[in-house]
Design a protein around this motif. Structure first.
Motif, PDB file in Angstrom:
ATOM      1  N   UNK A 148      -3.420   5.576  12.065  1.00 20.57           N
ATOM      2  CA  UNK A 148      -4.609   5.519  11.209  1.00 20.57           C
ATOM      3  C   UNK A 148      -5.578   6.648  11.546  1.00 20.57           C
ATOM      4  N   UNK A 149      -5.761   6.906  12.845  1.00 23.62           N
ATOM      5  CA  UNK A 149      -6.642   7.997  13.263  1.00 23.62           C
ATOM      6  C   UNK A 149      -6.073   9.344  12.821  1.00 23.62           C
ATOM      7  N   UNK A 150      -4.766   9.487  12.924  1.00 18.55           N
ATOM      8  CA  UNK A 150      -4.113  10.736  12.533  1.00 18.55           C
ATOM      9  C   UNK A 150      -4.217  10.973  11.030  1.00 18.55           C
ATOM     10  N   UNK A 151      -4.246   9.893  10.261  1.00 22.18           N
ATOM     11  CA  UNK A 151      -4.252   9.985   8.798  1.00 22.18           C
ATOM     12  C   UNK A 151      -5.642  10.175   8.200  1.00 22.18           C
ATOM     13  N   UNK A 155      -4.402  12.838   2.201  1.00 23.80           N
ATOM     14  CA  UNK A 155      -3.773  12.218   1.030  1.00 23.80           C
ATOM     15  C   UNK A 155      -2.410  11.653   1.405  1.00 23.80           C
ATOM     16  N   UNK A 156      -1.659  12.418   2.194  1.00 21.15           N
ATOM     17  CA  UNK A 156      -0.378  11.987   2.748  1.00 21.15           C
ATOM     18  C   UNK A 156      -0.445  12.210   4.256  1.00 21.15           C
ATOM     19  N   UNK A 157       0.579  11.823   4.980  1.00 22.75           N
ATOM     20  CA  UNK A 157       0.460  11.771   6.432  1.00 22.75           C
ATOM     21  C   UNK A 157       0.194  13.130   7.064  1.00 22.75           C
ATOM     22  N   UNK A 158       0.644  14.234   6.433  1.00 22.19           N
ATOM     23  CA  UNK A 158       0.373  15.559   7.002  1.00 22.19           C
ATOM     24  C   UNK A 158      -0.727  16.301   6.266  1.00 22.19           C
ATOM     25  N   UNK A 159      -1.244  15.719   5.200  1.00 20.84           N
ATOM     26  CA  UNK A 159      -2.298  16.397   4.449  1.00 20.84           C
ATOM     27  C   UNK A 159      -2.123  16.217   2.952  1.00 20.84           C
ATOM     28  N   UNK A 160      -2.372  17.277   2.204  1.00 22.17           N
ATOM     29  CA  UNK A 160      -2.290  17.193   0.742  1.00 22.17           C
ATOM     30  C   UNK A 160      -0.865  17.154   0.220  1.00 22.17           C
ATOM     31  N   UNK A 161       0.070  17.702   0.989  1.00 16.05           N
ATOM     32  CA  UNK A 161       1.447  17.828   0.510  1.00 16.05           C
ATOM     33  C   UNK A 161       2.329  16.697   1.030  1.00 16.05           C
ATOM     34  N   UNK A 162       3.149  16.171   0.139  1.00  7.69           N
ATOM     35  CA  UNK A 162       4.085  15.121   0.509  1.00  7.69           C
ATOM     36  C   UNK A 162       5.124  15.673   1.476  1.00  7.69           C
ATOM     37  N   UNK A 182      -2.287  -8.922   5.438  1.00 12.07           N
ATOM     38  CA  UNK A 182      -3.508  -8.276   5.912  1.00 12.07           C
ATOM     39  C   UNK A 182      -3.233  -7.236   6.994  1.00 12.07           C
ATOM     40  N   UNK A 183      -1.981  -6.836   7.121  1.00  9.44           N
ATOM     41  CA  UNK A 183      -1.587  -5.951   8.221  1.00  9.44           C
ATOM     42  C   UNK A 183      -2.349  -4.632   8.236  1.00  9.44           C
ATOM     43  N   UNK A 184      -2.756  -4.131   7.066  1.00 11.06           N
ATOM     44  CA  UNK A 184      -3.433  -2.836   7.008  1.00 11.06           C
ATOM     45  C   UNK A 184      -4.938  -2.957   6.801  1.00 11.06           C
ATOM     46  N   UNK A 185      -5.453  -4.161   6.820  1.00  8.74           N
ATOM     47  CA  UNK A 185      -6.890  -4.351   6.556  1.00  8.74           C
ATOM     48  C   UNK A 185      -7.772  -3.568   7.526  1.00  8.74           C
ATOM     49  N   UNK A 186      -7.326  -3.450   8.760  1.00 10.29           N
ATOM     50  CA  UNK A 186      -8.125  -2.743   9.778  1.00 10.29           C
ATOM     51  C   UNK A 186      -7.796  -1.254   9.836  1.00 10.29           C
ATOM     52  N   UNK A 187      -6.926  -0.811   8.940  1.00  7.61           N
ATOM     53  CA  UNK A 187      -6.462   0.575   8.984  1.00  7.61           C
ATOM     54  C   UNK A 187      -6.585   1.205   7.597  1.00  7.61           C
ATOM     55  N   UNK A 188      -7.815   1.494   7.172  1.00  6.70           N
ATOM     56  CA  UNK A 188      -8.046   1.965   5.799  1.00  6.70           C
ATOM     57  C   UNK A 188      -7.380   3.296   5.477  1.00  6.70           C
ATOM     58  N   UNK A 189      -7.221   4.162   6.475  1.00  3.57           N
ATOM     59  CA  UNK A 189      -6.576   5.448   6.202  1.00  3.57           C
ATOM     60  C   UNK A 189      -5.097   5.268   5.864  1.00  3.57           C
ATOM     61  N   UNK A 195      -1.322   3.533  -0.739  1.00  3.82           N
ATOM     62  CA  UNK A 195      -1.685   3.474  -2.162  1.00  3.82           C
ATOM     63  C   UNK A 195      -1.347   4.777  -2.882  1.00  3.82           C
ATOM     64  N   UNK A 196      -1.627   5.902  -2.226  1.00  2.31           N
ATOM     65  CA  UNK A 196      -1.339   7.199  -2.841  1.00  2.31           C
ATOM     66  C   UNK A 196       0.153   7.363  -3.118  1.00  2.31           C
ATOM     67  N   UNK A 197       0.976   6.956  -2.161  1.00  3.18           N
ATOM     68  CA  UNK A 197       2.423   7.081  -2.334  1.00  3.18           C
ATOM     69  C   UNK A 197       2.914   6.157  -3.441  1.00  3.18           C
ATOM     70  N   UNK A 198       2.402   4.941  -3.459  1.00  3.61           N
ATOM     71  CA  UNK A 198       2.864   3.969  -4.455  1.00  3.61           C
ATOM     72  C   UNK A 198       2.493   4.364  -5.874  1.00  3.61           C
ATOM     73  N   UNK A 199       1.485   5.258  -6.029  1.00  6.00           N
ATOM     74  CA  UNK A 199       1.044   5.686  -7.356  1.00  6.00           C
ATOM     75  C   UNK A 199       1.741   6.955  -7.838  1.00  6.00           C
ATOM     76  N   UNK A 200       2.613   7.537  -7.010  1.00  2.00           N
ATOM     77  CA  UNK A 200       3.415   8.665  -7.484  1.00  2.00           C
ATOM     78  C   UNK A 200       4.237   8.172  -8.673  1.00  2.00           C
TER      79      UNK A 200
END
Length: 229
Positions: A148-151, A155-162, A182-189, A195-200
């Motif tokens: 989560x801190x790294x993200x 937009x994606x795990x390394x930045x803007x590019x998938x 609720x596994x990601x509730x504490x990890x908004x990043x 969410x970004x990936x699922x909307x591709x």
């Protein structure tokens, strides 16, 4: 990494795997994203004889599922299959656009792999219900916190590019949310990345199909029973 262009063979790729998501799902997501034509050879866990017969016929030194057939070419092992698909689709940018990105992607892939193995261990634990809180506290949460801190701000795990690692990360986060909504509730990043990936568009369209929805999430005989897709 130099440019590698695979010969475009006529016909359709064939993905062989069990009738479940499992290790096959990140591969399916990649195939769908790249728009490569493929068919599936689906094996039922209740009919091991069918896979045993096909296994010997693959004519490959390390036969296993999942496997990918491209004409006479056979590729086994999920990571090797993903690499082959990236080359086949002429999208080596998915490995990373710079040497630094490729190093970072490999690092994150190791972390995601560890997280996925933690999920597998939990699912096969006969005492999962009594130990679920302990699993999250000792296994999942430390890794999720670091990811989560790294993200942050990405937009994606390394930045803007998938990147190729986003496909494995998405599936692992999906499984975690199937274990605990609720596994990601504490990890908004991480939630943002998910969410970004699922909307591709290609991913969203595939996950709306009956093919996706009707497939078991994991091995049905595992002690933890995943809700349906």
């Amino acid at each position: 990494m130099g440019v590698i262009i695979f010969k475009q063979m006529e016909g359709t790729l064939i993905l062989g795997y069990w009738n479940l998501q499992g290790l096959g799902e990140p591969i399916r997501l990649l195939l769908e994203y790249l728009g490569l034509k493929y068919e599936e050879k689906v094996y039922e866990l209740s009919n091991q004889a069918e896979w045993a017969a096909d296994k010997s016929a693959l004519n490959f030194p390390f036969p296993n599922v999942p496997y990918l057939k491209d004409g006479e070419k056979v590729v086994c092992e999920s990571e090797a299959i993903a690499f082959y698909i990236v080359f086949k689709g002429n999208r080596i940018d998915l490995f990373g656009r710079t040497e630094e990105e490729r190093v970072q992607a490999t690092t994150v892939r190791g972390v995601v792999g560890d997280l996925y193995m933690d999920v597998v261990k939990f699912v096969w634990n006969p005492n999962w219900e009594a130990e679920q809180a302990k699993f999250f506290e000792e296994k999942y949460n430390p890794r999720l916190k670091n990811l989560n801190a790294y993200a942050a701000g990405k937009k994606h795990i390394l930045g803007d590019n998938l990147n190729l690692v986003d496909f494995a990360l998405f599936q692992t986060l999906y499984l975690l949310q199937k274990i605990d909504s609720k596994a990601l509730d504490a990890y908004p990043n991480l939630q943002t990345l998910y969410n970004n990936f699922s909307e591709i568009p290609q991913i969203k369209a595939y996950r709306a199909t009956d093919k996706f929805k009707n497939r078991s999430v994991y091995v049905p005989t595992a002690p933890f029973k995943f809700p349906s897709a």
